[in-house]
Design a protein around this motif. Sequence first.
Motif, PDB file in Angstrom:
ATOM      1  N   GLY A  99       0.806  -1.209   0.000  1.00  0.00           N
ATOM      2  CA  GLY A  99       0.000   0.000   0.000  1.00  0.00           C
ATOM      3  C   GLY A  99       0.843   1.266   0.000  1.00  0.00           C
ATOM      4  O   GLY A  99       0.548   2.222  -0.721  1.00  0.00           O
ATOM      5  N   CYS A 100       1.915   1.261   0.788  1.00  0.00           N
ATOM      6  CA  CYS A 100       2.799   2.431   0.836  1.00  0.00           C
ATOM      7  C   CYS A 100       3.516   2.630  -0.494  1.00  0.00           C
ATOM      8  O   CYS A 100       3.679   3.774  -0.956  1.00  0.00           O
ATOM      9  CB  CYS A 100       3.812   2.261   1.962  1.00  0.00           C
ATOM     10  N   ALA A 101       3.938   1.540  -1.121  1.00  0.00           N
ATOM     11  CA  ALA A 101       4.596   1.647  -2.427  1.00  0.00           C
ATOM     12  C   ALA A 101       3.643   2.221  -3.472  1.00  0.00           C
ATOM     13  O   ALA A 101       4.042   3.042  -4.316  1.00  0.00           O
ATOM     14  CB  ALA A 101       5.107   0.276  -2.859  1.00  0.00           C
ATOM     15  N   HIS A 102       2.385   1.794  -3.409  1.00  0.00           N
ATOM     16  CA  HIS A 102       1.393   2.329  -4.348  1.00  0.00           C
ATOM     17  C   HIS A 102       1.148   3.814  -4.110  1.00  0.00           C
ATOM     18  O   HIS A 102       1.079   4.611  -5.052  1.00  0.00           O
ATOM     19  CB  HIS A 102       0.086   1.545  -4.208  1.00  0.00           C
ATOM     20  N   LEU A 103       1.016   4.204  -2.836  1.00  0.00           N
ATOM     21  CA  LEU A 103       0.799   5.614  -2.516  1.00  0.00           C
ATOM     22  C   LEU A 103       1.962   6.477  -2.995  1.00  0.00           C
ATOM     23  O   LEU A 103       1.763   7.568  -3.540  1.00  0.00           O
ATOM     24  CB  LEU A 103       0.608   5.778  -1.005  1.00  0.00           C
ATOM     25  N   PRO A 127       9.624  14.833   0.653  1.00  0.00           N
ATOM     26  CA  PRO A 127       8.745  14.625   1.818  1.00  0.00           C
ATOM     27  C   PRO A 127       7.771  13.472   1.618  1.00  0.00           C
ATOM     28  O   PRO A 127       7.409  12.782   2.581  1.00  0.00           O
ATOM     29  CB  PRO A 127       8.000  15.963   1.940  1.00  0.00           C
ATOM     30  N   LEU A 128       7.330  13.258   0.370  1.00  0.00           N
ATOM     31  CA  LEU A 128       6.435  12.134   0.084  1.00  0.00           C
ATOM     32  C   LEU A 128       7.129  10.812   0.351  1.00  0.00           C
ATOM     33  O   LEU A 128       6.543   9.893   0.955  1.00  0.00           O
ATOM     34  CB  LEU A 128       5.971  12.211  -1.372  1.00  0.00           C
ATOM     35  N   LEU A 129       8.371  10.701  -0.068  1.00  0.00           N
ATOM     36  CA  LEU A 129       9.143   9.480   0.174  1.00  0.00           C
ATOM     37  C   LEU A 129       9.334   9.241   1.664  1.00  0.00           C
ATOM     38  O   LEU A 129       9.098   8.124   2.171  1.00  0.00           O
ATOM     39  CB  LEU A 129      10.491   9.573  -0.532  1.00  0.00           C
ATOM     40  N   LEU A 130       9.750  10.265   2.384  1.00  0.00           N
ATOM     41  CA  LEU A 130       9.987  10.114   3.819  1.00  0.00           C
ATOM     42  C   LEU A 130       8.684   9.830   4.573  1.00  0.00           C
ATOM     43  O   LEU A 130       8.659   9.046   5.532  1.00  0.00           O
ATOM     44  CB  LEU A 130      10.659  11.369   4.374  1.00  0.00           C
ATOM     45  N   GLY A 131       7.585  10.461   4.145  1.00  0.00           N
ATOM     46  CA  GLY A 131       6.302  10.198   4.774  1.00  0.00           C
ATOM     47  C   GLY A 131       5.821   8.782   4.540  1.00  0.00           C
ATOM     48  O   GLY A 131       5.287   8.126   5.449  1.00  0.00           O
ATOM     49  N   THR A 132       6.012   8.287   3.321  1.00  0.00           N
ATOM     50  CA  THR A 132       5.646   6.901   3.009  1.00  0.00           C
ATOM     51  C   THR A 132       6.470   5.928   3.827  1.00  0.00           C
ATOM     52  O   THR A 132       5.953   4.932   4.358  1.00  0.00           O
ATOM     53  CB  THR A 132       5.856   6.639   1.506  1.00  0.00           C
ATOM     54  N   PHE A 133       7.751   6.208   3.943  1.00  0.00           N
ATOM     55  CA  PHE A 133       8.653   5.365   4.722  1.00  0.00           C
ATOM     56  C   PHE A 133       8.231   5.360   6.192  1.00  0.00           C
ATOM     57  O   PHE A 133       8.171   4.292   6.827  1.00  0.00           O
ATOM     58  CB  PHE A 133      10.078   5.899   4.566  1.00  0.00           C
ATOM     59  N   ALA A 134       7.901   6.525   6.738  1.00  0.00           N
ATOM     60  CA  ALA A 134       7.467   6.611   8.132  1.00  0.00           C
ATOM     61  C   ALA A 134       6.134   5.893   8.344  1.00  0.00           C
ATOM     62  O   ALA A 134       5.913   5.264   9.390  1.00  0.00           O
ATOM     63  CB  ALA A 134       7.348   8.074   8.547  1.00  0.00           C
ATOM     64  N   LEU A 135       5.249   5.963   7.350  1.00  0.00           N
ATOM     65  CA  LEU A 135       3.956   5.274   7.457  1.00  0.00           C
ATOM     66  C   LEU A 135       4.147   3.768   7.547  1.00  0.00           C
ATOM     67  O   LEU A 135       3.493   3.087   8.360  1.00  0.00           O
ATOM     68  CB  LEU A 135       3.088   5.633   6.248  1.00  0.00           C
ATOM     69  N   TYR A 136       5.051   3.233   6.734  1.00  0.00           N
ATOM     70  CA  TYR A 136       5.325   1.790   6.792  1.00  0.00           C
ATOM     71  C   TYR A 136       5.923   1.401   8.143  1.00  0.00           C
ATOM     72  O   TYR A 136       5.541   0.387   8.730  1.00  0.00           O
ATOM     73  CB  TYR A 136       6.267   1.384   5.669  1.00  0.00           C
TER      74      TYR A 136
END
Length: 260
Positions: A99-103, A127-136
């Motif tokens: 899901g994070c990879a798709h987002l 910031p999108l990359l870091l936010g996705t990483f933090a979400l995972y």
Amino acid sequence: AGLRLTDGRPRLITAAVAVLAVSLALGAALRRGPLSAATRTTSTWTCWLLGYALLGDGLLRTAVSGGPDGLPDGSPDGAWPVTLAPVLALTLSYAPAAGCAHLFAAGARRKLSSSRGLTDFSASVRPLLLGTFALYLGALTALLTLTGAVLGEPADWSQGLSLGALLLLARLLGVHGHTHAGPLVLTATAAAEAAALATVFAGRLPGCGFLSAPVEALVAACGPAAVPTAACGIGALTLLVHACRRLTRASAHASTERTR
């Protein structure tokens, strides 16, 4: 769960069937969807890292104290303890990882079409990359806590999070066309873990005690989980820095968009 509820030969059969089923399911999942990529083969080193998460800490702890005195029996308190919680949490974390990879991919494509230049695109995607990483990592933290509670094991967040971060970043780089850094860092991380175990056993040879001294000191100070945490943490940090440079370029997402 099967290892906790069975004993003797049924436990061995349960373990074999479960490993085969999970391997086939994850293999099929990784051939399609947001985490699919034609990358260099990394399955050997990924299996080693997951195997170490399952058996490595118990082996290192018993090896430092002079063991092991037997083979693993699937229990957390045997002669060779087995740690199930982080491996189960990492397996379950495939869904939030996908899901994070798709987002991330969808968000980057939207920014690619709306950005006014390459510099603007890079500044908005980081910031999108870091936010996705933090979400995972947040989802994996919850899974580590849940599996630890269900299986009655202490939740070792540092080891599980560092390994999960390493595997996710390696896959993300491969999905977006950067297929060299991930396998290289996975190989180096697996080699570091193997070397730590090897030095402990090599230190038992006459006159070779100095070989095991660094690992034994680290285990005495921080516990056996310090070895994989340090190895995976350094690898994940390396890939995160690399990803912040590579995955914020428009070319990484333009090529993905053309192939989908």
